[in-house]
Design a protein around this motif. Sequence first.
Motif: not given
Lengths: 164, 118, 337
Positions: B23, B25-26, B29-33, B38-41
């Motif tokens: 977690l 590492v993510v 590394l991971a991008p964040r938009s 994106k957060r809507i269930p």
Amino acid sequence: MNAEALAFYALAAMVLVGGFLVVQSRNLVHAAISLVPTLLGVAGLYVLLNAEFVTAIQILIYVGAITVLILFVILLTEGATGLRVRQRNEQVPLALLVCGILVVLFLVVLLRVPWGPPTGPMPAYNPGAVGRSFLMPYVLAFEVTSLVILASLVGAIVVARREG
Amino acid sequence: MPLDWAYVAVFALVGAVMAVLPLGVVWLLAPRSQYAHKRIPYESGIVPFGEAWSQFHVRYYLFGLAFLLFDIEVIYIYPWAVVLRELGGFALVEMAVFLGVLGVALAYAWKKGALEWA
Amino acid sequence: MGLGGLLDALWQVEFLRMVVLAAVVFTFLAVGGPLFLVLAERKISAWIQARVGPKHVGPHGILQTVADTVKLLQKESIVPHRADVVLFTAAPVLVAVAALLDWIVIPFAPGVIVRDLNVGILYFAAVSSLTVIGILTGGWASNNKYSLLGGLRSAAQMVSYELPLGFSLLVVATLTGTLSTVRIVEAQPYPAHFYPSVIVAAVVFLIAATAEANRIPFDLPEAEAELVAGYFSEYTPMRFALFQLGEYGALLASSALFTTLFLGGWKGPFALPGVGPVVDGMVWFLLKTYAVVFFLMWVRWTYPRSRIDQLLNVSWKILLPVSMANLLVAGVLVVLG
């Protein structure tokens, strides 16, 4: 401090912190989940008492079954999840009184019992020993247990049918 | 014997740490938009309405409770299983009585429809 | 150095051993679990359905899941709106840890076991039951209708099948008179007159283990057509991977326990030439375990999904009464034995 004392204090802290979270969470689901560390800590205390059969039962029944049942009940209750539960009501003085009496009682017991180092060997709590005592001296209690389970099931079904 | 359970505790701790590491590492590394939607269930493409929670049927509770009671029963049988060979026929009769009563419990739940999902 | 110092030093060595073993078993679980089994599942399902399956990454596609893992590490971790972040993260970690704890009592070869607990199979049942809490919590914390419903269904199913599974363990405990996994393997092959009981217990165990692993024909909790992906609908990269680790880890652990209880564990039909008992035991143990896994995959890709009422009927009205009766039969066999 030796390893056993260290383990005891760590487990006791786990039980107390978990218990504190259970009572102070205003979200019922959080309160229920906080039971998990509390009950696992108690399981750890059983290990220190050499009672590994009881430890396994503690995990299987309390953590694996009762917590799940509590979660079911919370999810079934209208408006119970995500809701901020009121933490006070008009019974606060009464509750304080009862807790105060309990604290006094515990203190009396704590101070009056002559706590010494344990004498003699630790009693055996392994499954075999438990089985022998179930089937020889405590056979009646053992059989009555099945009746208690039967009664609980009948009661639960009657109550759920009436309300469902 | 407490040593056995020290292994259990250390396994749980090491397992939790090793599970959380990826977690981290993510997170690195991971991008964040910044796209808020994106957060809507997920609800099959429509905008979710109401709460995720809706009242569930009481049958979940019945199955949960029946499970708890039979699980307790199972616990009582473990010690018996270990000493049966040693104690013989008498122990067998005791267990037959014990299981008989629980058979009645199961039959009652069955008859009353507590085991029906509908 | 006094006696106390010596004990301290020993304790430190023991502690180091615990940490290293935990890391080794976790790695085995990740590699032998999802990394290998997801690939195997895709290859086997392709083979059963006359498709090709993954074939582009590495020779014959064998690096597919490795590539998937690397991809997952670079994907954004999304927490749904108004979800409960702490529980949303804790749930998959709990499921993965429960799968890891199962392996403490699994014997790989004579003398190769993390700890031979006195309450071995009871311990296994106890720690596997922790998975239910993880799944229920994950479903609730996602703030998604599908997730919550999937989590609840999954919990109802898993607790229902824990009972027949528990009775199968009890039958083995009755026949062998012990809860220790090592001594259960040593007691095999079972005497011929135990077979009726053993076979019934084995079949019940296999059905219940399939349901516990939420696999077809018992995969309603994640029935993709109606519930999207069930309790992990909202889970993205690594939290999702942890659920996969828990799921495939538990599948592998159930297969390993089946091997231990019913297939003779590390004992092979003949000794492999030129290797010691440890290697011999491990080879046979892993062969049998993966054969059980293969069987479960074969079932998954052959049968349709059942309905939830059918599923609960099978557990409560067939498996539970049958296994209660079977326990008494086992008792009679032991007493007459």
